[in-house]
Motif scaffolding. Structure first.
Motif, PDB file in Angstrom:
ATOM      1  N   HIS A   1     -36.561 -25.071  -8.597  1.00 42.24           N
ATOM      2  CA  HIS A   1     -36.336 -23.169  -8.841  1.00 42.24           C
ATOM      3  C   HIS A   1     -35.847 -22.307  -8.134  1.00 42.24           C
ATOM      4  O   HIS A   1     -35.011 -22.062  -8.309  1.00 42.24           O
ATOM      5  N   SER A   2     -36.303 -22.797  -6.518  1.00 42.22           N
ATOM      6  CA  SER A   2     -36.340 -21.767  -5.218  1.00 42.22           C
ATOM      7  C   SER A   2     -34.086 -21.733  -5.338  1.00 42.22           C
ATOM      8  O   SER A   2     -33.186 -21.187  -5.666  1.00 42.22           O
ATOM      9  N   ARG A   3     -34.050 -22.665  -5.386  1.00 42.31           N
ATOM     10  CA  ARG A   3     -32.286 -23.452  -4.691  1.00 42.31           C
ATOM     11  C   ARG A   3     -31.678 -22.874  -6.127  1.00 42.31           C
ATOM     12  O   ARG A   3     -30.047 -22.651  -5.510  1.00 42.31           O
ATOM     13  N   GLU A   4     -32.044 -23.145  -8.177  1.00 47.64           N
ATOM     14  CA  GLU A   4     -31.350 -22.539  -8.779  1.00 47.64           C
ATOM     15  C   GLU A   4     -31.095 -21.129  -8.303  1.00 47.64           C
ATOM     16  O   GLU A   4     -29.849 -20.263  -8.745  1.00 47.64           O
ATOM     17  N   VAL A   5     -32.037 -20.339  -8.893  1.00 45.30           N
ATOM     18  CA  VAL A   5     -32.463 -18.802  -8.768  1.00 45.30           C
ATOM     19  C   VAL A   5     -31.610 -18.083  -7.032  1.00 45.30           C
ATOM     20  O   VAL A   5     -30.392 -17.203  -7.245  1.00 45.30           O
ATOM     21  N   ALA A   6     -30.914 -19.466  -5.724  1.00 44.57           N
ATOM     22  CA  ALA A   6     -30.665 -19.166  -4.533  1.00 44.57           C
ATOM     23  C   ALA A   6     -28.138 -19.018  -5.611  1.00 44.57           C
ATOM     24  O   ALA A   6     -28.000 -17.611  -4.684  1.00 44.57           O
ATOM     25  N   LYS A   7     -28.726 -20.471  -6.230  1.00 45.21           N
ATOM     26  CA  LYS A   7     -27.451 -19.777  -6.538  1.00 45.21           C
ATOM     27  C   LYS A   7     -26.698 -18.695  -7.505  1.00 45.21           C
ATOM     28  O   LYS A   7     -26.122 -17.994  -7.306  1.00 45.21           O
ATOM     29  N   LEU A   8     -27.630 -18.283  -7.866  1.00 44.46           N
ATOM     30  CA  LEU A   8     -27.961 -17.638  -9.399  1.00 44.46           C
ATOM     31  C   LEU A   8     -27.782 -16.413  -8.365  1.00 44.46           C
ATOM     32  O   LEU A   8     -26.663 -15.068  -8.979  1.00 44.46           O
ATOM     33  N   CYS A   9     -28.088 -15.648  -7.359  1.00 48.63           N
ATOM     34  CA  CYS A   9     -28.457 -14.465  -6.554  1.00 48.63           C
ATOM     35  C   CYS A   9     -26.616 -14.599  -5.447  1.00 48.63           C
ATOM     36  O   CYS A   9     -26.417 -13.498  -5.907  1.00 48.63           O
ATOM     37  N   GLY A  10     -26.384 -14.884  -5.228  1.00 45.69           N
ATOM     38  CA  GLY A  10     -25.052 -15.816  -4.582  1.00 45.69           C
ATOM     39  C   GLY A  10     -23.976 -14.963  -5.558  1.00 45.69           C
ATOM     40  O   GLY A  10     -23.643 -14.553  -5.233  1.00 45.69           O
ATOM     41  N   VAL A  11     -24.225 -15.736  -6.881  1.00 45.37           N
ATOM     42  CA  VAL A  11     -23.149 -15.782  -7.713  1.00 45.37           C
ATOM     43  C   VAL A  11     -22.813 -13.818  -8.294  1.00 45.37           C
ATOM     44  O   VAL A  11     -22.130 -13.997  -8.298  1.00 45.37           O
ATOM     45  N   MET A  12     -24.076 -13.638  -8.486  1.00 44.32           N
ATOM     46  CA  MET A  12     -24.257 -12.525  -9.171  1.00 44.32           C
ATOM     47  C   MET A  12     -23.508 -11.770  -8.377  1.00 44.32           C
ATOM     48  O   MET A  12     -23.010 -10.482  -8.233  1.00 44.32           O
ATOM     49  N   ALA A  13     -24.365 -11.505  -6.535  1.00 45.73           N
ATOM     50  CA  ALA A  13     -24.108 -10.533  -5.830  1.00 45.73           C
ATOM     51  C   ALA A  13     -22.716 -10.428  -5.802  1.00 45.73           C
ATOM     52  O   ALA A  13     -21.931  -9.241  -5.469  1.00 45.73           O
ATOM     53  N   ALA A  14     -21.734 -11.686  -5.470  1.00 48.75           N
ATOM     54  CA  ALA A  14     -20.939 -11.933  -5.129  1.00 48.75           C
ATOM     55  C   ALA A  14     -20.138 -10.551  -6.787  1.00 48.75           C
ATOM     56  O   ALA A  14     -18.532  -9.913  -6.119  1.00 48.75           O
ATOM     57  N   GLU A  15     -20.226 -11.087  -7.551  1.00 48.02           N
ATOM     58  CA  GLU A  15     -19.841 -10.591  -8.767  1.00 48.02           C
ATOM     59  C   GLU A  15     -19.670  -8.851  -8.759  1.00 48.02           C
ATOM     60  O   GLU A  15     -18.836  -8.046  -8.983  1.00 48.02           O
ATOM     61  N   LEU A  16     -20.988  -8.476  -7.878  1.00 50.63           N
ATOM     62  CA  LEU A  16     -21.148  -6.564  -7.386  1.00 50.63           C
ATOM     63  C   LEU A  16     -20.777  -6.703  -6.039  1.00 50.63           C
ATOM     64  O   LEU A  16     -20.832  -5.011  -6.194  1.00 50.63           O
ATOM     65  N   GLY A  17     -19.769  -7.487  -6.022  1.00 53.10           N
ATOM     66  CA  GLY A  17     -19.402  -6.816  -4.405  1.00 53.10           C
ATOM     67  C   GLY A  17     -20.273  -7.188  -3.160  1.00 53.10           C
ATOM     68  O   GLY A  17     -20.412  -6.510  -2.452  1.00 53.10           O
ATOM     69  N   LEU A  18     -21.798  -7.055  -3.528  1.00 52.97           N
ATOM     70  CA  LEU A  18     -22.446  -7.362  -1.927  1.00 52.97           C
ATOM     71  C   LEU A  18     -22.611  -8.770  -1.108  1.00 52.97           C
ATOM     72  O   LEU A  18     -22.039  -9.469  -1.529  1.00 52.97           O
ATOM     73  N   ASN A  19     -23.379  -8.838  -0.221  1.00 52.06           N
ATOM     74  CA  ASN A  19     -23.794  -9.514   0.511  1.00 52.06           C
ATOM     75  C   ASN A  19     -23.904 -11.121  -0.525  1.00 52.06           C
ATOM     76  O   ASN A  19     -25.417 -11.395   0.113  1.00 52.06           O
ATOM     77  N   PRO A  20     -23.207 -11.756  -0.381  1.00 50.77           N
ATOM     78  CA  PRO A  20     -24.036 -13.214  -2.111  1.00 50.77           C
ATOM     79  C   PRO A  20     -24.710 -14.272  -0.928  1.00 50.77           C
ATOM     80  O   PRO A  20     -25.680 -14.780  -0.778  1.00 50.77           O
ATOM     81  N   LYS A  21     -24.311 -14.517   0.814  1.00 54.10           N
ATOM     82  CA  LYS A  21     -25.330 -14.686   2.117  1.00 54.10           C
ATOM     83  C   LYS A  21     -26.371 -14.484   1.696  1.00 54.10           C
ATOM     84  O   LYS A  21     -27.918 -14.947   2.124  1.00 54.10           O
ATOM     85  N   LEU A  22     -27.577 -13.331   2.537  1.00 58.23           N
ATOM     86  CA  LEU A  22     -27.944 -12.503   2.280  1.00 58.23           C
ATOM     87  C   LEU A  22     -28.876 -12.919   0.570  1.00 58.23           C
ATOM     88  O   LEU A  22     -30.258 -12.392   1.045  1.00 58.23           O
TER      89      LEU A  22
END
Length: 521
Positions: free
Chosen positions: A340-361
Motif C-alpha cells: 500500500h505504501s509503495r503504491e501511494v508513493a508512486k501515485l504521489c510521484g505521478v500526481m506531483a509531477a502533473e502539478l509541477g511539484l517535486n516528485p521525489k519529495l
C-alpha cells in the motif's frame, strides 16, 4: 605256539568288548543330549509365547493411542469446517445487509435528485418571468423616450445613458456568472484528468494477507518426525513460535496458522531448516527458532533498503528504513501495508509531477505516511501523529512531516504535499478488493486476547491460536506454582469474559514447565 594263539584270542575278545562298551556309552550320551535339547526347546517355546503376549498388548495400546489421536484430529477438522461454514454464512448475511443498505441509499439519492430537478424547473420559470418583465420595462422606456423626444438633448442623453447602464449591468452579470461556471467546470475537469492519468499510469497489485501458510514437504514420513514421540516436537515448535501447526490428511503439506505474519514466517523457515537438517528435537527446535528470528530481523532491514532504492529515495534514516521493512509483515484492513505504501508513493510521484511539484519529495511522503502503524509497542497515539513524530525525530523535512500527520485531517495542512498524500492514500485504499475490514478487526481481537494474558504477573508468553478459540499461556515456573497456575487460568478466563466480545467460547490453557539443565565439562 599255544600261548600266541591265546593272546590273539584274548586281544580279539578285548576289542569286541571295548566296541560294545563304546556303543553303550555313545547311546547314553545321545539320550542325554536329546533330553537336554527337548528341555531347551520347551523353555524357548514358553519364552516366545510370553514375549508374543507382551508384544500383542503393546500393539493393542499403540492402536488405541493412534485411534484417539486420529479421532482428535478428525474433530479438529470438523470444527474447522464448521467455522468456515459459519464464516461463509456471516459473509452472506453481511452482503445481504449491504445490498439492502445500498438500495435504500439509492432511493434516497433518487428522491433528492427529483427534488433538485423540481427546484431547477421552478427557478427557470421564475427567471423566464423576470426576463419577460425586464423586456416589457425596456420597451416601455423606449416608448417613453419616443414620447418625450421633444425634450432637450441633454435630458434625452441622460435617460438613454441610464437605460444603457442598466442593460450593461445585466449583461455583465450574465457574463460573470458564465465565466464562473466555466472556471468551475474546467477546474473539475482538470482535477479529474490528473487523477485518472495518475491511476492509469500506476499498475496496482492486490496483496491481501491471510492467516494461514502452507509448508510443503517431500513425503508424509516427515510428518511423523515433525510431530515427534507423543507430540513433543510439535508442542515445542508451537511454544517457541506461537504458531498453530495443523497436521491433517492433506498430502505432502502442513498448515501453519497464526494472525501474525512474522510468527508464521519464523515458523515456516524454522521448519524448513529442521526438515533439511534432519535433527528434530525440542532443544534443536529452540536453537533454530532463535536463529531464524535473527534472520528475519536482518531480512526486514534488507527489504527496507530494497524498497527505498526501487523508489529512488535517498538519505533516509536507518531507523526509518527498518520501519519500512517491518511494513512487509503488517496488513491494514487486509491490505499489505508495504505494498500500500509503495503504491501511494508512486501515485504521489505521478500526481506531483502533473502539478509541477517535486516528485521525489512526494514519493518520500507517500512511502512514510503509514509508518505509525508499525510501532515496537502498542500506543494510544493515532498512527498519523506517531508517524509525524518519528519523521521529525529522524530529520525529515517539514513538508513531509506535515503530509504524514495531516493525511487523516488530524492536524492542519500547510503544504501542497499534504492533500496529494491524502488523495493518493484514499485512491489506494478505496479501489475494489484492496481492503477487508473484517480481517483487520479479527486480528485486533486476537491481539487484545494476548494483551489480557500479559496483564497478569508471571506470564512469560501468550499465544492466541485456533482462530481465537484458545489462549495458550506460558508462565515462569519460578514465579508461579501449580496452585497459582490453576487460579491464573480461571482469572484470565473471567477477564476475557468481562472485557471482550467474541463468538463461541475461549479455552484458556496455562502451561508451567520446569527444566533442570546442567553442563558436563
Amino acid at each position: 605256539m599255544d600261548n600266541i594263539i591265546y593272546m590273539i584270542i584274548a586281544g580279539v575278545v578285548g576289542v569286541i568288548v571295548g566296541y560294545i562298551i563304546a556303543k553303550v556309552l555313545e547311546r547314553n550320551s545321545a539320550s542325554a543330549t536329546i533330553t537336554s535339547a527337548k528341555k531347551t526347546a520347551d523353555r524357548m517355546l514358553k519364552d516366545a509365547k510370553s514375549e508374543g503376549e507382551t508384544i500383542k498388548k503393546d500393539k493393542i495400546l499403540q492402536a488405541k493411542e493412534k485411534f484417539i489421536e486420529l479421532k482428535s484430529e478428525h474433530e479438529k477438522v470438523i470444527l474447522s469446517r464448521d467455522k468456515k461454514i459459519s464464516d461463509v454464512e456471516k459473509r452472506v448475511r453481511d452482503k445481504e445487509s449491504q445490498v439492502s443498505s445500498e438500495l435504500s441509499k439509492s432511493k434516497k439519492v433518487n428522491s433528492e435528485l427529483e427534488e433538485k430537478i423540481k427546484d431547477n424547473d421552478q427557478r427557470a420559470e421564475y427567471l423566464s418571468k423576470k426576463s419577460a418583465e425586464v423586456k416589457k420595462l425596456h420597451t416601455s422606456q423606449v416608448q417613453q423616450l419616443e414620447v418625450i423626444s421633444g425634450l432637450s438633448a441633454e435630458d434625452a442623453k441622460e435617460q438613454l445613458v441610464e437605460s444603457l447602464k442598466e442593460q450593461a449591468k445585466t449583461d455583465a452579470m450574465g457574463l460573470i456568472q458564465n465565466a464562473i461556471e466555466e472556471a468551475k467546470l474546467t477546474a473539475q475537469q482538470e482535477a479529474k484528468k490528473i487523477i485518472i492519468n495518475t491511476i492509469q499510469r500506476i499498475g496496482t497489485e492486490e496483496a491481501v494477507e491471510n492467516c494461514v501458510s502452507v509448508f510443503n514437504i517431500e513425503s508424509d514420513d516427515v510428518k511423523g518426525r515433525i510431530i515427534g514421540r507423543e507430540g513433543r516436537n510439535i508442542r515445542a515448535i508451537e511454544a517457541a513460535t506461537g504458531v498453530e501447526i495443523i497436521v491433517d490428511d492433506t498430502p505432502e503439506a502442513i498448515i501453519l496458522s497464526c494472525f501474525d505474519s512474522v510468527r508464521r514466517e519464523v515458523a515456516r523457515l524454522s521448519l524448513h531448516k529442521l526438515v533439511t537438517d534432519g535433527r528434530i528435537h525440542p532443544a534443536r527446535i529452540e536453537e533454530i527458532v532463535r536463529k531464524t528470528r535473527k534472520q528475519i530481523d536482518e531480512e526486514i532491514i534488507e527489504v527496507g533498503k530494497r524498497t527505498v532504492i526501487d523508489l529512488g529515495i535517498h538519505g533516509l534514516h536507518p531507523e526509518l528504513i527498518k520501519t519500512v521493512g517491518r511494513m512487509k509483515y503488517r496488513s491494514s484492513y487486509g491490505q499489505n501495508l508495504l505494498q500500500h505504501s509503495r503504491e501511494v508513493a508512486k501515485l504521489c510521484g505521478v500526481m506531483a509531477a502533473e502539478l509541477g511539484l517535486n516528485p521525489k519529495l512526494a514519493k518520500r511522503a507517500g512511502l512514510l505516511h503509514d509508518i505509525g502503524k508499525v510501532p515496537d509497542t502498542e500506543t494510544e497515539v493515532p498512527h498519523a501523529i506517531l508517524g509525524m513524530q518519528w519523521a521529525e525525530k529522524y530529520g525529515e523535512k517539514p513538508e513531509v512531516c506535515n503530509a504524514i500527520g495531516a493525511h487523516h485531517d488530524e492536524i492542519e495542512m500547510n503544504s501542497l504535499l499534504s492533500p496529494i498524500v491524502q488523495v493518493c492514500d484514499a485512491i489506494s485504499g478505496a479501489r475494489p478488493g484492496a481492503r477487508r475490514q473484517v480481517l483487520d478487526s479479527y486480528i485486533q481481537r486476537l491481539k487484545d486476547l494476548e494483551e489480557i494474558a500479559f496483564a497478569f504477573k508471571g506470564v512469560k508468553k501468550a499465544y492466541a491460536i485456533q482462530a481465537g478459540r484458545e489462549l495458550r499461556v506460558i508462565v515462569e515456573s519460578e514465579k508461579v506454582n501449580d496452585e497459582r497456575a490453576s487460579g491464573l487460568s480461571f482469572e484470565i478466563s473471567q477477564k476475557i469474559q468481562t472485557d471482550m466480545t467474541y463468538p463461541g467460547q475461549v479455552k484458556v490453557t496455562v502451561i508451567r514447565e520446569t527444566r533442570a539443565v546442567n553442563i558436563a565439562k
